[in-house]
Write a protein that holds these residues in place. Sequence first.
Motif, PDB file in Angstrom:
ATOM      1  N   ALA A 116       0.819  -1.216   0.000  1.00  0.00           N
ATOM      2  CA  ALA A 116       0.000   0.000   0.000  1.00  0.00           C
ATOM      3  C   ALA A 116       0.849   1.261   0.000  1.00  0.00           C
ATOM      4  CB  ALA A 116      -0.943  -0.005   1.195  1.00  0.00           C
ATOM      5  N   ASN A 117       2.130   1.148   0.291  1.00  0.00           N
ATOM      6  CA  ASN A 117       3.020   2.310   0.205  1.00  0.00           C
ATOM      7  C   ASN A 117       3.266   2.729  -1.241  1.00  0.00           C
ATOM      8  OD1 ASN A 117       3.444   2.618   2.979  1.00  0.00           O
ATOM      9  ND2 ASN A 117       5.150   1.171   3.002  1.00  0.00           N
ATOM     10  N   VAL A 118       3.121   1.779  -2.172  1.00  0.00           N
ATOM     11  CA  VAL A 118       3.452   2.085  -3.569  1.00  0.00           C
ATOM     12  C   VAL A 118       2.303   1.814  -4.546  1.00  0.00           C
ATOM     13  CG1 VAL A 118       5.919   1.760  -3.244  1.00  0.00           C
ATOM     14  CG2 VAL A 118       4.493  -0.203  -3.881  1.00  0.00           C
ATOM     15  N   LEU A 119       1.232   1.194  -4.049  1.00  0.00           N
ATOM     16  CA  LEU A 119       0.076   0.892  -4.897  1.00  0.00           C
ATOM     17  C   LEU A 119      -1.203   1.397  -4.248  1.00  0.00           C
ATOM     18  CD1 LEU A 119       0.683  -2.896  -5.784  1.00  0.00           C
ATOM     19  CD2 LEU A 119       1.263  -0.924  -7.207  1.00  0.00           C
ATOM     20  N   ASP A 120      -2.186   1.709  -5.071  1.00  0.00           N
ATOM     21  CA  ASP A 120      -3.561   1.835  -4.599  1.00  0.00           C
ATOM     22  C   ASP A 120      -4.292   0.565  -5.004  1.00  0.00           C
ATOM     23  OD1 ASP A 120      -3.405   4.324  -3.364  1.00  0.00           O
ATOM     24  OD2 ASP A 120      -3.809   5.407  -5.230  1.00  0.00           O
ATOM     25  N   PHE A 121      -5.241   0.153  -4.169  1.00  0.00           N
ATOM     26  CA  PHE A 121      -5.911  -1.123  -4.372  1.00  0.00           C
ATOM     27  C   PHE A 121      -7.360  -0.935  -4.823  1.00  0.00           C
ATOM     28  CE2 PHE A 121      -2.309  -2.349  -1.878  1.00  0.00           C
ATOM     29  CZ  PHE A 121      -2.025  -3.651  -2.268  1.00  0.00           C
ATOM     30  N   SER A 122      -7.794  -1.850  -5.670  1.00  0.00           N
ATOM     31  CA  SER A 122      -9.190  -1.887  -6.087  1.00  0.00           C
ATOM     32  C   SER A 122     -10.050  -2.409  -4.947  1.00  0.00           C
ATOM     33  CB  SER A 122      -9.343  -2.827  -7.294  1.00  0.00           C
ATOM     34  OG  SER A 122      -9.175  -4.190  -6.884  1.00  0.00           O
ATOM     35  N   ARG A 123     -11.353  -2.465  -5.158  1.00  0.00           N
ATOM     36  CA  ARG A 123     -12.230  -3.190  -4.257  1.00  0.00           C
ATOM     37  C   ARG A 123     -11.864  -4.677  -4.335  1.00  0.00           C
ATOM     38  NH1 ARG A 123     -17.177  -2.516  -4.029  1.00  0.00           N
ATOM     39  NH2 ARG A 123     -17.850  -4.664  -3.716  1.00  0.00           N
ATOM     40  N   PRO A 124     -12.206  -5.485  -3.343  1.00  0.00           N
ATOM     41  CA  PRO A 124     -11.884  -6.917  -3.423  1.00  0.00           C
ATOM     42  C   PRO A 124     -12.648  -7.593  -4.544  1.00  0.00           C
ATOM     43  CG  PRO A 124     -13.341  -6.473  -1.563  1.00  0.00           C
ATOM     44  CD  PRO A 124     -12.907  -5.139  -2.095  1.00  0.00           C
ATOM     45  N   MET A 125     -12.002  -8.575  -5.180  1.00  0.00           N
ATOM     46  CA  MET A 125     -12.645  -9.251  -6.307  1.00  0.00           C
ATOM     47  C   MET A 125     -12.841 -10.745  -6.059  1.00  0.00           C
ATOM     48  SD  MET A 125      -9.730 -10.877  -7.278  1.00  0.00           S
ATOM     49  CE  MET A 125     -10.309 -11.665  -8.755  1.00  0.00           C
ATOM     50  N   LEU A 126     -12.281 -11.275  -4.961  1.00  0.00           N
ATOM     51  CA  LEU A 126     -12.381 -12.711  -4.720  1.00  0.00           C
ATOM     52  C   LEU A 126     -11.993 -13.021  -3.281  1.00  0.00           C
ATOM     53  CD1 LEU A 126     -12.662 -15.459  -6.506  1.00  0.00           C
ATOM     54  CD2 LEU A 126     -10.192 -15.576  -6.195  1.00  0.00           C
ATOM     55  N   ASN A 127     -12.637 -14.010  -2.708  1.00  0.00           N
ATOM     56  CA  ASN A 127     -12.208 -14.552  -1.419  1.00  0.00           C
ATOM     57  C   ASN A 127     -11.294 -15.754  -1.640  1.00  0.00           C
ATOM     58  OD1 ASN A 127     -13.937 -12.899   0.240  1.00  0.00           O
ATOM     59  ND2 ASN A 127     -15.648 -14.215  -0.311  1.00  0.00           N
ATOM     60  N   TYR A 128     -10.177 -15.744  -0.956  1.00  0.00           N
ATOM     61  CA  TYR A 128      -9.374 -16.963  -0.840  1.00  0.00           C
ATOM     62  C   TYR A 128      -9.690 -17.569   0.517  1.00  0.00           C
ATOM     63  CZ  TYR A 128      -6.685 -15.605  -4.916  1.00  0.00           C
ATOM     64  OH  TYR A 128      -6.315 -15.271  -6.190  1.00  0.00           O
ATOM     65  N   ASN A 129      -9.645 -18.883   0.610  1.00  0.00           N
ATOM     66  CA  ASN A 129     -10.015 -19.538   1.858  1.00  0.00           C
ATOM     67  C   ASN A 129      -9.214 -20.822   1.989  1.00  0.00           C
ATOM     68  OD1 ASN A 129     -11.500 -19.948   4.240  1.00  0.00           O
ATOM     69  ND2 ASN A 129     -12.961 -21.257   3.190  1.00  0.00           N
ATOM     70  N   ASP A 130      -8.510 -20.973   3.082  1.00  0.00           N
ATOM     71  CA  ASP A 130      -7.752 -22.200   3.287  1.00  0.00           C
ATOM     72  C   ASP A 130      -8.675 -23.329   3.705  1.00  0.00           C
ATOM     73  OD1 ASP A 130      -5.379 -21.085   2.600  1.00  0.00           O
ATOM     74  OD2 ASP A 130      -4.658 -20.780   4.637  1.00  0.00           O
ATOM     75  N   VAL A 131      -8.504 -24.474   3.062  1.00  0.00           N
ATOM     76  CA  VAL A 131      -9.352 -25.620   3.337  1.00  0.00           C
ATOM     77  C   VAL A 131      -8.514 -26.849   3.648  1.00  0.00           C
ATOM     78  CG1 VAL A 131     -11.264 -24.787   1.913  1.00  0.00           C
ATOM     79  CG2 VAL A 131      -9.498 -26.230   0.877  1.00  0.00           C
ATOM     80  N   ILE A 132      -9.195 -27.839   4.206  1.00  0.00           N
ATOM     81  CA  ILE A 132      -8.591 -29.138   4.464  1.00  0.00           C
ATOM     82  C   ILE A 132      -9.045 -30.085   3.362  1.00  0.00           C
ATOM     83  CG2 ILE A 132      -8.412 -31.072   6.080  1.00  0.00           C
ATOM     84  CD1 ILE A 132      -9.411 -29.042   8.253  1.00  0.00           C
ATOM     85  N   ALA A 133      -8.102 -30.577   2.578  1.00  0.00           N
ATOM     86  CA  ALA A 133      -8.402 -31.597   1.582  1.00  0.00           C
ATOM     87  C   ALA A 133      -8.023 -32.953   2.140  1.00  0.00           C
ATOM     88  CB  ALA A 133      -7.640 -31.323   0.289  1.00  0.00           C
ATOM     89  N   VAL A 134      -8.843 -33.966   1.825  1.00  0.00           N
ATOM     90  CA  VAL A 134      -8.578 -35.332   2.282  1.00  0.00           C
ATOM     91  C   VAL A 134      -8.728 -36.278   1.100  1.00  0.00           C
ATOM     92  CG1 VAL A 134      -9.319 -34.875   4.648  1.00  0.00           C
ATOM     93  CG2 VAL A 134     -10.994 -35.681   2.967  1.00  0.00           C
ATOM     94  N   ASN A 135      -8.308 -37.511   1.312  1.00  0.00           N
ATOM     95  CA  ASN A 135      -8.477 -38.532   0.284  1.00  0.00           C
ATOM     96  C   ASN A 135      -9.960 -38.832   0.121  1.00  0.00           C
ATOM     97  OD1 ASN A 135      -8.679 -41.450  -0.738  1.00  0.00           O
ATOM     98  ND2 ASN A 135      -6.507 -41.011  -1.020  1.00  0.00           N
ATOM     99  N   SER A 136     -10.449 -38.766  -1.103  1.00  0.00           N
ATOM    100  CA  SER A 136     -11.886 -38.897  -1.335  1.00  0.00           C
ATOM    101  C   SER A 136     -12.391 -40.327  -1.210  1.00  0.00           C
ATOM    102  CB  SER A 136     -12.242 -38.352  -2.716  1.00  0.00           C
ATOM    103  OG  SER A 136     -11.506 -39.026  -3.727  1.00  0.00           O
ATOM    104  N   GLN A 137     -11.502 -41.325  -1.359  1.00  0.00           N
ATOM    105  CA  GLN A 137     -11.931 -42.716  -1.293  1.00  0.00           C
ATOM    106  C   GLN A 137     -11.680 -43.356   0.068  1.00  0.00           C
ATOM    107  OE1 GLN A 137     -10.485 -45.077  -4.548  1.00  0.00           O
ATOM    108  NE2 GLN A 137     -11.577 -43.869  -6.088  1.00  0.00           N
ATOM    109  N   ASN A 138     -10.638 -42.896   0.748  1.00  0.00           N
ATOM    110  CA  ASN A 138     -10.314 -43.483   2.045  1.00  0.00           C
ATOM    111  C   ASN A 138      -9.881 -42.378   3.014  1.00  0.00           C
ATOM    112  OD1 ASN A 138      -9.775 -45.431   4.029  1.00  0.00           O
ATOM    113  ND2 ASN A 138      -7.636 -45.648   3.357  1.00  0.00           N
ATOM    114  N   PRO A 139     -10.798 -41.500   3.382  1.00  0.00           N
ATOM    115  CA  PRO A 139     -10.427 -40.386   4.259  1.00  0.00           C
ATOM    116  C   PRO A 139     -10.075 -40.867   5.668  1.00  0.00           C
ATOM    117  CG  PRO A 139     -12.801 -40.463   3.945  1.00  0.00           C
ATOM    118  CD  PRO A 139     -12.222 -41.480   3.017  1.00  0.00           C
TER     119      PRO A 139
END
Length: 289
Positions: free
Chosen positions: A114-137
């Motif tokens: 932010a010291n060198v850029l101006d930012f737009s409005r937000p365009m997307l949410n990033y979200n950390d998720v837990i992925a597991v094995n789909s056949q043998n969780p």
Amino acid sequence: MKRLSKISIPVAIAAIGVFTLAGCGTSGSSNNLLSKVESTHTLTIAESAYAPEDFQDPSTKQWTGYDVNILRGFAKSLGANLKIDSMPFSSSIQAVADKRDDLTIDIYYTKKRANVLDFSRPMLNYNDVIAVNSQNPTVTSPTLASLKGKKIAVVVGSAEVKEAQNIPGAIVKQYSTVAESFLALSTGRVNADLQPDTDVAWAKQKNPNLKIKILGAVPSSIAPPISSLRGYYGVPKGSYSTAFLAKLNAYLKQIASNGTEQKILNKYGMTSSVFLKGIASAPNTYSGN
């Protein structure tokens, strides 16, 4: 990996002083960014290859990705064509700050940026998720209790490393790439994988044979709030970009509200409502933590 670049790279950049402005750049002859784009009929973005945000299609060699799709539509609204200036991510912020390029790919907000850029409005949410094995969780609920003592995959240098290290008794396995971590999960070498949901969605889109699925969000006790993990576009700081930024913000709000952005995301397997939750009603300025 986009997440790695968004979080880890700025630390290294700051350490070598790349965030100090290096001059007015080649675009300084225009009165402002909007008039420059409209007069040249060209919108130039500083681009680096991170699927599914922005990458070259291996068969056509054409740039694609949801950032590219969104910004191509915005350029068209200004009567301009989108031009890609391909470079390492570590160079892209300075290229825009110096007005050599007009716009960054979507990035996280940081005070240093932010010291060198101006930012737009937000365009997307990033979200950390837990992925597991789909056949043998072997992890059955998105809780610390269920993750306790398990083998957890993450990518070297990513924000998810710290999250995994905060899981009691976890055996943290660090991989060089997202693809390597997903392969380890799919073949049963780890119990879970902590990744941004964009990466899981894209991996499943590209390779339906991967035995992975999203179990749920990373527990809030070890993950940042989603409002601080939003993507923004960056433009040169100051009055030079004011009129352009107003146009960009209006466009981003419009496509988030009328379903256009969701249709773009769907092309890359990002069908979950979490990606745009609260985006249309979000303020035009950064509001995270």
